[in-house]
Design an enzyme around this catalytic site. Structure first.
Site, PDB file in Angstrom:
ATOM      1  N   GLY A 269       0.852  -1.183   0.000  1.00 61.69           N
ATOM      2  CA  GLY A 269       0.000   0.000   0.000  1.00 61.69           C
ATOM      3  C   GLY A 269       0.886   1.230   0.000  1.00 61.69           C
TER       4      GLY A 269
ATOM      5  N   ALA B 296       5.069  -2.231   0.152  1.00 68.80           N
ATOM      6  CA  ALA B 296       5.415  -1.341   1.266  1.00 68.80           C
ATOM      7  C   ALA B 296       6.017  -2.128   2.430  1.00 68.80           C
ATOM      8  CB  ALA B 296       4.186  -0.571   1.732  1.00 68.80           C
TER       9      ALA B 296
END
Length: 238
Positions: A91, A124
């Protein structure tokens, strides 16, 4: 001993969530791991923690492993300390790091993984395995207290690394150009992980896995290719 998978992405083209990694994960999380703690802080597309955790649950059901989101625990630090396994999803890296600091669990997470609890990071969740998060491709939607991350490996990660497309009419900077800009001001080596590739970390041994090569960038040096199965040691990174 560290036991880590640092994956460029959770989903490769034409497959389901984590599908391409499931054969590897079935061995990575051994029979003693019945439940993993999922950290959904990066919130891709701004989805809720519950939505994101459900997505992880559906994938790990195929391995008969239960998943519980860290937001479901009363005490996040204790949840990490007691975890049998950990998964940090992709993300926005800025928001992920922001929440790790806000909830005061970055140091706890680092110590727990360094003590041997298996850790899977995608996107991420992989960016934070480096010395800093400074080679993320994400927009700075929030301002974390620090760019310093967990330093499981002695370099930084650029997940979703893209090669220049000679047929494209796009006139913006390439990923390689951006990393060269980073090295004007910083010395930390950067590994560009292409989609479907990952780093397997066992103790201090770092090995490139998957079918594609990775691109290694070092300050004031020509970028080089790392072939699959390469052991990435200090000689390569220096």
């Amino acid at each position: 001993m560290k036991n880590i998978i640092i994956a460029s992405t959770s989903t490769v083209h034409g497959s389901g969530y984590l599908e391409y990694l499931l054969p590897t994960l079935s061995n990575f999380y051994d029979s003693s791991v019945e439940e993993i703690v999922f950290i959904p802080y990066a919130r891709p597309s701004g989805i809720s923690y519950d939505e994101y955790t459900l997505k992880a649950k559906e994938a790990f059901n195929k391995l008969d492993i239960q998943v519980k989101g860290i937001h479901e625990f009363e005490n996040a630090k204790r949840a990490i300390e007691n975890a049998q396994g950990i998964f940090v999803g992709g993300g926005n890296t800025f928001e992920l790091v922001n929440q790790l600091y806000k909830n005061d669990i970055l140091v706890t997470l680092k110590k727990t993984v360094e003590n041997g609890v298996p850790y899977l990071g995608t996107s991420a969740g992989s960016n934070i395995c480096g010395i800093t998060m400074m080679n993320t491709n994400d927009m700075p939607v929030v301002y974390p207290p620090s760019f310093t991350t967990m330093a499981f490996i002695p370099c930084n990660i650029n997940a979703h690394y893209l090669d220049p497309d000679p047929s494209s009419t796009h006139m913006g900077e390439t990923r390689e150009t951006r990393i060269k800009e980073y090295h004007v001001y910083n010395e930390t080596p950067v590994i560009g992980l292409r989609e479907g590739s990952w780093l397997q970390v066992e103790g201090e041994i770092i090995q490139l896995k998957g079918k594609l090569s990775a691109r290694l960038f070092k300050k004031d040096k020509q970028a080089t290719e790392l072939e699959p199965e390469t052991i990435i040691d200090t000689n390569i990174l220096s």
